[in-house]
Write a protein that holds these residues in place. Structure first.
Motif, PDB file in Angstrom:
ATOM      1  N   SER A  20      40.371  23.517  18.183  1.00 53.39           N
ATOM      2  CA  SER A  20      41.669  23.788  19.083  1.00 53.39           C
ATOM      3  C   SER A  20      41.396  25.205  19.086  1.00 53.39           C
ATOM      4  CB  SER A  20      42.950  23.326  19.041  1.00 53.39           C
ATOM      5  OG  SER A  20      43.342  23.321  19.862  1.00 53.39           O
ATOM      6  N   VAL A  21      41.474  26.686  20.274  1.00 56.26           N
ATOM      7  CA  VAL A  21      41.647  27.481  19.781  1.00 56.26           C
ATOM      8  C   VAL A  21      42.799  28.407  20.875  1.00 56.26           C
ATOM      9  CG1 VAL A  21      40.639  29.826  19.829  1.00 56.26           C
ATOM     10  CG2 VAL A  21      39.080  27.474  18.280  1.00 56.26           C
ATOM     11  N   GLY A  22      43.356  28.803  20.966  1.00 62.80           N
ATOM     12  CA  GLY A  22      43.945  30.050  21.319  1.00 62.80           C
ATOM     13  C   GLY A  22      44.130  31.403  21.146  1.00 62.80           C
ATOM     14  N   ILE A  23      44.914  31.932  21.846  1.00 65.72           N
ATOM     15  CA  ILE A  23      44.739  33.411  22.076  1.00 65.72           C
ATOM     16  C   ILE A  23      46.352  33.889  23.028  1.00 65.72           C
ATOM     17  CG2 ILE A  23      43.955  34.090  24.864  1.00 65.72           C
ATOM     18  CD1 ILE A  23      43.069  36.968  23.360  1.00 65.72           C
ATOM     19  N   TYR A  24      46.956  34.922  21.569  1.00 65.62           N
ATOM     20  CA  TYR A  24      48.202  34.756  21.689  1.00 65.62           C
ATOM     21  C   TYR A  24      48.869  36.778  21.239  1.00 65.62           C
ATOM     22  CZ  TYR A  24      48.165  29.951  20.106  1.00 65.62           C
ATOM     23  OH  TYR A  24      48.006  29.022  20.067  1.00 65.62           O
ATOM     24  N   HIS A  25      49.972  36.587  22.524  1.00 72.38           N
ATOM     25  CA  HIS A  25      50.472  38.456  22.314  1.00 72.38           C
ATOM     26  C   HIS A  25      50.810  38.131  20.450  1.00 72.38           C
ATOM     27  CE1 HIS A  25      51.081  38.704  26.759  1.00 72.38           C
ATOM     28  NE2 HIS A  25      51.474  37.714  26.091  1.00 72.38           N
ATOM     29  N   GLN A  26      50.209  39.347  20.350  1.00 72.72           N
ATOM     30  CA  GLN A  26      50.480  39.697  18.372  1.00 72.72           C
ATOM     31  C   GLN A  26      51.636  39.803  18.146  1.00 72.72           C
ATOM     32  OE1 GLN A  26      49.290  42.759  16.877  1.00 72.72           O
ATOM     33  NE2 GLN A  26      48.200  42.525  14.922  1.00 72.72           N
ATOM     34  N   ASN A  27      52.323  40.571  18.821  1.00 71.39           N
ATOM     35  CA  ASN A  27      53.649  40.849  18.579  1.00 71.39           C
ATOM     36  C   ASN A  27      54.456  39.492  18.234  1.00 71.39           C
ATOM     37  OD1 ASN A  27      53.563  41.296  21.191  1.00 71.39           O
ATOM     38  ND2 ASN A  27      54.564  42.947  21.689  1.00 71.39           N
ATOM     39  N   ARG A  28      54.456  38.565  18.959  1.00 69.71           N
ATOM     40  CA  ARG A  28      55.545  37.630  19.344  1.00 69.71           C
ATOM     41  C   ARG A  28      54.896  36.100  18.283  1.00 69.71           C
ATOM     42  NH1 ARG A  28      54.819  37.399  26.002  1.00 69.71           N
ATOM     43  NH2 ARG A  28      54.828  39.934  26.380  1.00 69.71           N
ATOM     44  N   ILE A  29      54.178  36.648  17.686  1.00 68.66           N
ATOM     45  CA  ILE A  29      53.646  34.985  17.276  1.00 68.66           C
ATOM     46  C   ILE A  29      54.029  35.813  15.403  1.00 68.66           C
ATOM     47  CG2 ILE A  29      52.608  33.733  18.517  1.00 68.66           C
ATOM     48  CD1 ILE A  29      50.677  35.578  15.482  1.00 68.66           C
ATOM     49  N   GLU A  30      53.301  35.038  14.212  1.00 71.33           N
ATOM     50  CA  GLU A  30      53.421  35.521  12.642  1.00 71.33           C
ATOM     51  C   GLU A  30      52.826  34.090  12.012  1.00 71.33           C
ATOM     52  OE1 GLU A  30      56.322  35.445   8.499  1.00 71.33           O
ATOM     53  OE2 GLU A  30      57.145  36.017  10.499  1.00 71.33           O
ATOM     54  N   ILE A  31      51.528  34.614  11.800  1.00 69.41           N
ATOM     55  CA  ILE A  31      51.270  33.877  10.334  1.00 69.41           C
ATOM     56  C   ILE A  31      51.542  33.213   9.578  1.00 69.41           C
ATOM     57  CG2 ILE A  31      48.564  33.730   9.718  1.00 69.41           C
ATOM     58  CD1 ILE A  31      48.124  33.131  12.944  1.00 69.41           C
ATOM     59  N   ARG A  32      52.091  32.888   9.181  1.00 68.52           N
ATOM     60  CA  ARG A  32      51.929  31.609   7.597  1.00 68.52           C
ATOM     61  C   ARG A  32      51.283  31.623   7.025  1.00 68.52           C
ATOM     62  NH1 ARG A  32      56.395  26.712   8.666  1.00 68.52           N
ATOM     63  NH2 ARG A  32      54.046  26.120   8.094  1.00 68.52           N
ATOM     64  N   GLU A  33      51.413  32.242   5.225  1.00 71.79           N
ATOM     65  CA  GLU A  33      50.767  31.503   4.252  1.00 71.79           C
ATOM     66  C   GLU A  33      49.886  31.161   3.887  1.00 71.79           C
ATOM     67  OE1 GLU A  33      52.693  31.985   0.445  1.00 71.79           O
ATOM     68  OE2 GLU A  33      53.419  33.972   1.004  1.00 71.79           O
ATOM     69  N   ASP A  34      49.975  29.295   4.381  1.00 68.26           N
ATOM     70  CA  ASP A  34      49.134  28.740   4.645  1.00 68.26           C
ATOM     71  C   ASP A  34      48.177  28.859   5.691  1.00 68.26           C
ATOM     72  OD1 ASP A  34      50.693  27.907   7.044  1.00 68.26           O
ATOM     73  OD2 ASP A  34      50.844  25.685   5.937  1.00 68.26           O
ATOM     74  N   GLY A  35      47.994  29.723   6.560  1.00 66.57           N
ATOM     75  CA  GLY A  35      47.275  29.594   7.847  1.00 66.57           C
ATOM     76  C   GLY A  35      47.577  29.543   8.966  1.00 66.57           C
ATOM     77  N   ASN A  36      48.885  28.450   8.898  1.00 62.60           N
ATOM     78  CA  ASN A  36      49.872  28.541  10.731  1.00 62.60           C
ATOM     79  C   ASN A  36      50.311  29.040  10.991  1.00 62.60           C
ATOM     80  OD1 ASN A  36      50.442  26.629  11.995  1.00 62.60           O
ATOM     81  ND2 ASN A  36      51.898  25.269  10.937  1.00 62.60           N
ATOM     82  N   LEU A  37      50.257  28.875  12.395  1.00 55.82           N
ATOM     83  CA  LEU A  37      51.408  29.903  13.026  1.00 55.82           C
ATOM     84  C   LEU A  37      52.831  29.363  14.216  1.00 55.82           C
ATOM     85  CD1 LEU A  37      49.579  32.188  16.215  1.00 55.82           C
ATOM     86  CD2 LEU A  37      51.022  30.171  16.994  1.00 55.82           C
TER      87      LEU A  37
END
Length: 297
Positions: free
Chosen positions: A240-257
Protein backbone atom coordinates in the motif's frame (compact mmCIF):
# COMPACT_ATOMS: atom_id res chain seq x y z
CA UNK A 1 -25.08 69.24 11.40
CA UNK A 2 -21.73 69.38 13.19
CA UNK A 3 -20.92 65.85 11.97
CA UNK A 4 -21.73 66.89 8.38
CA UNK A 5 -19.46 69.94 8.66
CA UNK A 6 -16.59 67.78 9.96
CA UNK A 7 -17.03 65.33 7.08
CA UNK A 8 -17.14 68.18 4.56
CA UNK A 9 -14.01 69.73 6.07
CA UNK A 10 -12.18 66.40 5.90
CA UNK A 11 -13.24 65.90 2.28
CA UNK A 12 -12.02 69.40 1.36
CA UNK A 13 -8.65 68.74 3.01
CA UNK A 14 -8.27 65.45 1.18
CA UNK A 15 -9.27 67.03 -2.12
CA UNK A 16 -6.72 69.80 -1.60
CA UNK A 17 -4.01 67.22 -0.90
CA UNK A 18 -5.02 65.25 -3.98
CA UNK A 19 -4.96 68.35 -6.17
CA UNK A 20 -1.48 69.17 -4.92
CA UNK A 21 -0.35 65.60 -5.55
CA UNK A 22 -1.74 65.59 -9.07
CA UNK A 23 -0.03 68.89 -9.79
CA UNK A 24 3.29 67.43 -8.67
CA UNK A 25 2.77 64.13 -10.50
CA UNK A 26 2.89 62.19 -7.22
CA UNK A 27 0.53 59.47 -8.42
CA UNK A 28 3.10 58.29 -10.92
CA UNK A 29 5.15 57.12 -7.96
CA UNK A 30 2.48 54.87 -6.43
CA UNK A 31 3.50 51.21 -6.64
CA UNK A 32 2.38 47.82 -5.39
CA UNK A 33 4.15 44.56 -4.64
CA UNK A 34 2.97 41.41 -2.92
CA UNK A 35 3.00 37.68 -2.31
CA UNK A 36 0.01 35.39 -2.94
CA UNK A 37 -0.12 32.12 -0.94
CA UNK A 38 -2.34 29.50 0.67
CA UNK A 39 -3.48 30.98 3.99
CA UNK A 40 -3.15 27.56 5.69
CA UNK A 41 0.50 26.75 5.07
CA UNK A 42 2.06 29.66 3.21
CA UNK A 43 2.83 27.87 -0.06
CA UNK A 44 1.41 28.55 -3.52
CA UNK A 45 -0.07 25.13 -4.23
CA UNK A 46 -3.62 24.07 -3.42
CA UNK A 47 -5.22 20.63 -3.53
CA UNK A 48 -8.16 20.14 -5.86
CA UNK A 49 -10.45 21.16 -2.96
CA UNK A 50 -9.32 24.79 -3.22
CA UNK A 51 -9.37 26.85 -0.03
CA UNK A 52 -8.44 30.40 0.93
CA UNK A 53 -5.63 32.50 -0.47
CA UNK A 54 -3.98 35.48 1.19
CA UNK A 55 -2.18 38.25 -0.65
CA UNK A 56 0.19 40.30 1.49
CA UNK A 57 0.65 43.63 -0.26
CA UNK A 58 2.95 46.60 0.16
CA UNK A 59 1.81 49.93 -1.25
CA UNK A 60 4.28 52.80 -1.65
CA UNK A 61 3.95 56.38 -2.82
CA UNK A 62 0.76 57.02 -0.85
CA UNK A 63 -0.26 60.41 0.50
CA UNK A 64 -0.77 60.60 4.25
CA UNK A 65 -4.36 61.34 5.28
CA UNK A 66 -5.92 60.39 1.95
CA UNK A 67 -8.65 57.72 1.81
CA UNK A 68 -8.04 54.94 -0.71
CA UNK A 69 -9.97 51.99 -2.10
CA UNK A 70 -8.07 48.84 -3.12
CA UNK A 71 -9.97 46.31 -5.21
CA UNK A 72 -8.37 42.86 -5.43
CA UNK A 73 -9.74 40.24 -7.82
CA UNK A 74 -8.69 36.60 -8.11
CA UNK A 75 -8.76 35.62 -11.78
CA UNK A 76 -8.06 32.56 -13.90
CA UNK A 77 -4.65 33.19 -15.48
CA UNK A 78 -5.77 31.74 -18.84
CA UNK A 79 -9.40 32.80 -19.27
CA UNK A 80 -9.11 35.89 -17.01
CA UNK A 81 -12.46 34.93 -15.49
CA UNK A 82 -12.93 36.50 -12.06
CA UNK A 83 -13.68 33.96 -9.32
CA UNK A 84 -13.60 36.18 -6.22
CA UNK A 85 -12.90 39.77 -5.23
CA UNK A 86 -12.46 41.94 -2.16
CA UNK A 87 -12.57 45.69 -1.60
CA UNK A 88 -10.42 47.30 1.07
CA UNK A 89 -10.94 50.92 2.13
CA UNK A 90 -8.19 52.53 4.19
CA UNK A 91 -6.66 55.85 5.16
CA UNK A 92 -2.97 56.20 4.43
CA UNK A 93 -1.14 56.64 7.73
CA UNK A 94 2.18 56.97 5.93
CA UNK A 95 3.57 56.91 2.40
CA UNK A 96 4.03 53.14 2.65
CA UNK A 97 1.49 50.64 3.99
CA UNK A 98 1.12 46.87 4.27
CA UNK A 99 -2.26 45.25 3.67
CA UNK A 100 -3.53 41.66 3.64
CA UNK A 101 -6.39 40.51 1.45
CA UNK A 102 -8.10 37.11 1.67
CA UNK A 103 -9.79 35.47 -1.32
CA UNK A 104 -11.72 32.22 -1.77
CA UNK A 105 -10.14 29.69 -4.15
CA UNK A 106 -12.66 27.38 -5.89
CA UNK A 107 -12.43 23.60 -6.26
CA UNK A 108 -10.84 22.18 -9.37
CA UNK A 109 -13.29 19.76 -10.99
CA UNK A 110 -11.26 19.31 -14.18
CA UNK A 111 -8.36 17.17 -15.37
CA UNK A 112 -5.78 19.97 -15.58
CA UNK A 113 -4.16 22.18 -12.95
CA UNK A 114 -5.53 25.74 -12.81
CA UNK A 115 -3.37 28.84 -12.28
CA UNK A 116 -4.82 31.91 -10.61
CA UNK A 117 -3.42 35.43 -10.31
CA UNK A 118 -4.69 38.67 -8.82
CA UNK A 119 -5.54 42.02 -10.30
CA UNK A 120 -5.19 44.98 -7.92
CA UNK A 121 -6.72 48.36 -8.66
CA UNK A 122 -6.08 51.34 -6.38
CA UNK A 123 -8.05 54.58 -6.42
CA UNK A 124 -9.00 57.29 -3.96
CA UNK A 125 -12.44 57.35 -2.38
CA UNK A 126 -13.41 60.54 -4.21
CA UNK A 127 -11.89 59.78 -7.60
CA UNK A 128 -13.00 56.85 -9.78
CA UNK A 129 -9.93 56.84 -12.01
CA UNK A 130 -7.40 54.17 -11.03
CA UNK A 131 -4.03 55.26 -9.71
CA UNK A 132 -2.58 51.83 -10.41
CA UNK A 133 -3.92 48.69 -12.08
CA UNK A 134 -1.55 45.75 -11.53
CA UNK A 135 -2.04 42.17 -12.69
CA UNK A 136 0.15 39.27 -11.55
CA UNK A 137 1.71 36.59 -13.73
CA UNK A 138 1.22 32.83 -13.34
CA UNK A 139 4.93 32.26 -14.02
CA UNK A 140 5.87 34.44 -11.04
CA UNK A 141 5.93 32.17 -7.95
CA UNK A 142 5.25 35.17 -5.73
CA UNK A 143 2.13 36.32 -7.59
CA UNK A 144 0.51 33.13 -8.88
CA UNK A 145 -1.15 30.16 -7.16
CA UNK A 146 -2.01 26.76 -8.61
CA UNK A 147 -4.95 24.48 -7.82
CA UNK A 148 -4.23 20.87 -8.62
CA UNK A 149 -6.47 18.59 -10.57
CA UNK A 150 -6.97 15.10 -9.15
CA UNK A 151 -3.51 13.74 -8.36
CA UNK A 152 -3.13 10.02 -8.75
CA UNK A 153 -0.66 7.27 -7.99
CA UNK A 154 -0.86 3.58 -8.74
CA UNK A 155 1.21 0.51 -8.01
CA UNK A 156 2.42 -0.79 -11.36
CA UNK A 157 4.44 -3.84 -10.38
CA UNK A 158 5.77 -5.79 -7.41
CA UNK A 159 8.77 -8.11 -7.76
CA UNK A 160 11.71 -9.78 -6.06
CA UNK A 161 14.42 -7.15 -6.48
CA UNK A 162 17.05 -9.81 -7.16
CA UNK A 163 15.42 -11.66 -10.06
CA UNK A 164 12.17 -9.86 -10.94
CA UNK A 165 9.79 -12.73 -10.22
CA UNK A 166 6.82 -12.86 -7.84
CA UNK A 167 8.29 -15.20 -5.22
CA UNK A 168 10.76 -14.39 -2.48
CA UNK A 169 13.10 -16.82 -0.73
CA UNK A 170 11.92 -18.05 2.68
CA UNK A 171 14.85 -16.23 4.27
CA UNK A 172 13.38 -12.92 3.11
CA UNK A 173 15.00 -10.37 0.84
CA UNK A 174 14.17 -7.17 -1.01
CA UNK A 175 10.93 -6.42 -2.85
CA UNK A 176 10.89 -3.64 -5.43
CA UNK A 177 7.60 -1.81 -5.95
CA UNK A 178 7.24 0.37 -9.04
CA UNK A 179 4.78 3.24 -8.63
CA UNK A 180 3.33 5.62 -11.21
CA UNK A 181 2.16 9.16 -10.44
CA UNK A 182 0.14 11.84 -12.27
CA UNK A 183 -0.43 15.59 -11.95
CA UNK A 184 2.32 16.27 -9.44
CA UNK A 185 3.97 19.69 -9.15
CA UNK A 186 7.51 19.94 -10.47
CA UNK A 187 9.87 21.16 -7.76
CA UNK A 188 7.49 20.56 -4.87
CA UNK A 189 8.61 18.48 -1.86
CA UNK A 190 6.64 15.26 -1.37
CA UNK A 191 7.17 12.15 0.74
CA UNK A 192 6.48 8.70 -0.68
CA UNK A 193 5.62 6.12 1.97
CA UNK A 194 4.37 2.57 1.84
CA UNK A 195 3.82 -0.53 3.90
CA UNK A 196 3.35 -4.22 3.26
CA UNK A 197 -0.06 -5.72 4.02
CA UNK A 198 -1.41 -9.24 4.36
CA UNK A 199 -3.99 -10.32 1.73
CA UNK A 200 -6.69 -9.36 4.24
CA UNK A 201 -5.30 -5.83 4.64
CA UNK A 202 -3.47 -6.13 7.95
CA UNK A 203 -0.17 -4.30 8.31
CA UNK A 204 2.98 -6.43 8.51
CA UNK A 205 4.95 -3.59 10.08
CA UNK A 206 7.27 -3.49 7.05
CA UNK A 207 7.77 0.04 5.73
CA UNK A 208 9.64 1.84 2.95
CA UNK A 209 9.82 5.51 2.07
CA UNK A 210 11.41 8.26 0.05
CA UNK A 211 11.56 11.04 2.64
CA UNK A 212 12.02 13.79 0.07
CA UNK A 213 10.72 13.29 -3.44
CA UNK A 214 10.92 16.30 -5.78
CA UNK A 215 9.45 15.46 -9.21
CA UNK A 216 10.88 17.05 -12.33
CA UNK A 217 7.81 16.13 -14.42
CA UNK A 218 4.08 16.07 -13.69
CA UNK A 219 3.88 12.34 -14.42
CA UNK A 220 6.38 9.53 -14.07
CA UNK A 221 7.45 6.45 -12.16
CA UNK A 222 9.50 5.73 -9.04
CA UNK A 223 10.60 2.71 -7.03
CA UNK A 224 10.26 1.77 -3.37
CA UNK A 225 12.32 -1.09 -1.97
CA UNK A 226 11.02 -3.07 1.01
CA UNK A 227 13.23 -5.24 3.21
CA UNK A 228 11.34 -8.45 3.99
CA UNK A 229 12.67 -10.11 7.16
CA UNK A 230 13.11 -13.76 8.00
CA UNK A 231 10.13 -15.56 9.52
CA UNK A 232 7.35 -14.98 6.98
CA UNK A 233 7.73 -18.29 5.14
CA UNK A 234 4.45 -19.47 3.63
CA UNK A 235 2.76 -16.05 3.58
CA UNK A 236 1.97 -13.40 0.99
CA UNK A 237 2.32 -9.62 1.13
CA UNK A 238 1.08 -6.75 -1.04
CA UNK A 239 2.02 -3.05 -0.89
CA UNK A 240 0.00 0.00 0.00
CA UNK A 241 1.70 3.22 -1.16
CA UNK A 242 0.81 6.88 -0.68
CA UNK A 243 2.19 10.30 -1.51
CA UNK A 244 2.17 13.02 1.16
CA UNK A 245 3.01 16.68 1.70
CA UNK A 246 6.54 16.42 3.10
CA UNK A 247 6.04 19.27 5.58
CA UNK A 248 2.92 17.69 7.09
CA UNK A 249 4.29 14.29 8.16
CA UNK A 250 7.18 12.69 10.00
CA UNK A 251 8.92 9.35 9.39
CA UNK A 252 9.71 7.63 12.69
CA UNK A 253 12.84 5.60 13.38
CA UNK A 254 10.94 2.33 12.83
CA UNK A 255 9.92 3.56 9.37
CA UNK A 256 6.30 4.20 10.24
CA UNK A 257 4.64 7.48 9.27
CA UNK A 258 2.78 9.89 11.54
CA UNK A 259 0.79 13.02 10.72
CA UNK A 260 1.92 16.23 12.41
CA UNK A 261 -0.76 17.39 14.83
CA UNK A 262 -0.82 21.00 13.64
CA UNK A 263 -0.54 20.17 9.95
CA UNK A 264 -3.26 21.55 7.66
CA UNK A 265 -5.42 19.01 5.86
CA UNK A 266 -5.18 17.12 3.63
CA UNK A 267 -1.93 15.39 4.58
CA UNK A 268 -2.08 12.53 2.10
CA UNK A 269 -2.46 13.52 -1.54
CA UNK A 270 -3.03 10.16 -3.24
CA UNK A 271 -2.63 6.45 -2.54
CA UNK A 272 -3.10 2.99 -4.02
CA UNK A 273 -4.02 -0.24 -2.26
CA UNK A 274 -5.40 -3.21 -4.18
CA UNK A 275 -5.94 -6.37 -2.15
CA UNK A 276 -7.65 -8.16 -5.02
CA UNK A 277 -4.91 -8.00 -7.64
CA UNK A 278 -2.88 -11.19 -7.32
CA UNK A 279 -0.25 -9.78 -9.69
CA UNK A 280 0.68 -7.26 -6.98
CA UNK A 281 1.33 -9.90 -4.33
CA UNK A 282 4.63 -11.51 -3.41
CA UNK A 283 4.73 -15.11 -2.20
CA UNK A 284 7.37 -15.71 0.48
CA UNK A 285 8.96 -19.15 0.52
CA UNK A 286 6.59 -22.07 -0.01
CA UNK A 287 2.91 -21.07 0.14
CA UNK A 288 1.01 -22.48 3.10
CA UNK A 289 -0.52 -25.88 2.19
CA UNK A 290 1.88 -26.57 -0.68
CA UNK A 291 4.82 -27.87 1.36
CA UNK A 292 6.01 -31.33 0.28
CA UNK A 293 6.31 -32.98 3.68
CA UNK A 294 7.19 -36.37 2.06
CA UNK A 295 10.41 -34.83 0.80
CA UNK A 296 11.41 -34.11 4.40
CA UNK A 297 11.47 -37.85 5.24
Amino acid sequence: MRRLLEMTKRSLIASTMLFAAISKGAFAEVSLSGILTDVEDGNRFFTRLGGEAQENLTLTGLIEGVDYVLTTALIDAVSEEEVDSAETTFTAESTEMDLSVNLLVPRNEGDLNIDYITRNTLRTVDVKAALIDVKGEAADPARGIQVHSIQRMNVISVADASDGNDRLHSDGGKVEVTVGYENMVEGYNYTIWGQMLTPSGQSRGIFASIAKFVPTTKAGELSLVFDIPLGLDGTSVTPSVGIYHQNRIEIREDGNLIWLLDAPKPVMIASDTDLDDRALMIEIGVPFGEHDYAADN
